[in-house]
Write an enzyme that holds these catalytic residues in place. Structure first.
Site, PDB file in Angstrom:
ATOM      1  N   CYS A 251       0.806  -1.224   0.000  1.00 45.00           N
ATOM      2  CA  CYS A 251       0.000   0.000   0.000  1.00 45.00           C
ATOM      3  C   CYS A 251       0.835   1.267   0.000  1.00 45.00           C
ATOM      4  CB  CYS A 251      -0.921   0.011   1.214  1.00 45.00           C
ATOM      5  SG  CYS A 251       0.001   0.028   2.752  1.00 45.00           S
TER       6      CYS A 251
ATOM      7  N   ASP B 180       2.374   2.544   2.522  1.00 40.11           N
ATOM      8  CA  ASP B 180       2.432   3.173   3.839  1.00 40.11           C
ATOM      9  C   ASP B 180       3.798   2.940   4.470  1.00 40.11           C
ATOM     10  OD1 ASP B 180      -0.146   3.991   3.541  1.00 40.11           O
ATOM     11  OD2 ASP B 180      -1.031   2.369   4.690  1.00 40.11           O
TER      12      ASP B 180
ATOM     13  N   CYS C 217      -2.266   3.601   7.461  1.00 37.64           N
ATOM     14  CA  CYS C 217      -3.696   3.509   7.708  1.00 37.64           C
ATOM     15  C   CYS C 217      -3.965   3.500   9.212  1.00 37.64           C
ATOM     16  CB  CYS C 217      -4.249   2.249   7.067  1.00 37.64           C
ATOM     17  SG  CYS C 217      -3.709   0.772   7.927  1.00 37.64           S
TER      18      CYS C 217
ATOM     19  N   CYS D  86      -1.054  -4.617   7.573  1.00 35.71           N
ATOM     20  CA  CYS D  86      -0.938  -3.408   8.403  1.00 35.71           C
ATOM     21  C   CYS D  86      -0.169  -3.742   9.689  1.00 35.71           C
ATOM     22  CB  CYS D  86      -2.312  -2.861   8.758  1.00 35.71           C
ATOM     23  SG  CYS D  86      -3.441  -2.724   7.350  1.00 35.71           S
TER      24      CYS D  86
HETATM   25 FE1  FES Z   1      -1.281   0.192   4.396  1.00 37.11          FE
HETATM   26 FE2  FES Z   1      -2.779  -0.628   6.433  1.00 37.11          FE
HETATM   27  S1  FES Z   1      -3.440  -0.168   4.423  1.00 37.11           S
HETATM   28  S2  FES Z   1      -0.637  -0.360   6.381  1.00 37.11           S
END
Ligand code: FES
Length: 158
Positions: free
Chosen positions: A35, A37, A64, A108
């Site tokens: 993602c 992140d 997130c 995540c």
């Molecule tokens: Fe990327 Fe949760 S959607 S860490």
């Protein structure tokens, strides 16, 4: 809303241990290839009963809500653990009161696990008694500032 989502919301209402630890012994950063992140974790060790244990842990996240909630729980439950004990904790172990991660949210939790492992790896490399270890690490925000004329590229760190 599931019980997990309710608990994530509760954790987000008062996230714990957010921000840089100025005097950290180790810092680990990881980016999610799924993602994009990112999460950074700082660890500060202390001596207790003849063992070197985690005294404090903190985090910064561009991620997130689940990653932030898990990091909040994880940084609490890491207190008092040795590096070896912390190394064996999985994403599911790190969720604390949130309960098991739903399948869609496992990565995540793995972001938090990855940052922890990266910090523990850095700690293993650095001299444990080096007072400067980890103190010069930039904040996650500053490390994400685009360089002049460049573009931001997120690279997962093993
Ligand atoms: Fe990327 Fe949760 S959607 S860490």
């Amino acid at each position: 809303m599931s019980l997990f989502e309710t608990k994530v919301r509760e954790a987000l209402a008062n996230p714990l241990n957010q921000g840089e630890l100025e005097d950290a012994d180790a810092v680990g950063t990881v980016g999610s290839p799924e993602c994009g992140d990112m999460l950074r974790m700082w660890l500060k060790f202390t001596e207790k009963d003849g063992k070197r244990v985690i005294d404090r842990a903190s985090f910064q996240a561009f991620g997130c809500q689940t990653a932030i909630a898990v990091a909040s729980m994880a940084t609490e439950l890491l207190r008092g653990k040795t590096a070896d004990e912390a190394k064996h904790l999985t994403a599911q172990d790190l969720t604390g009161n949130l309960g098991p991660l739903p399948p869609m949210k496992i990565h995540c939790g793995q972001l938090v696990e990855g940052a922890l492992r990266n910090a523990l790896d850095q700690d293993a490399v650095a001299a444990p008694t080096d007072p400067k270890a980890g103190t010069m690490a930039p904040t996650l925000a500053s490390s994400l500032q685009p360089k002049t004329g460049g573009t931001l590229r997120i690279v997962p760190i093993d």
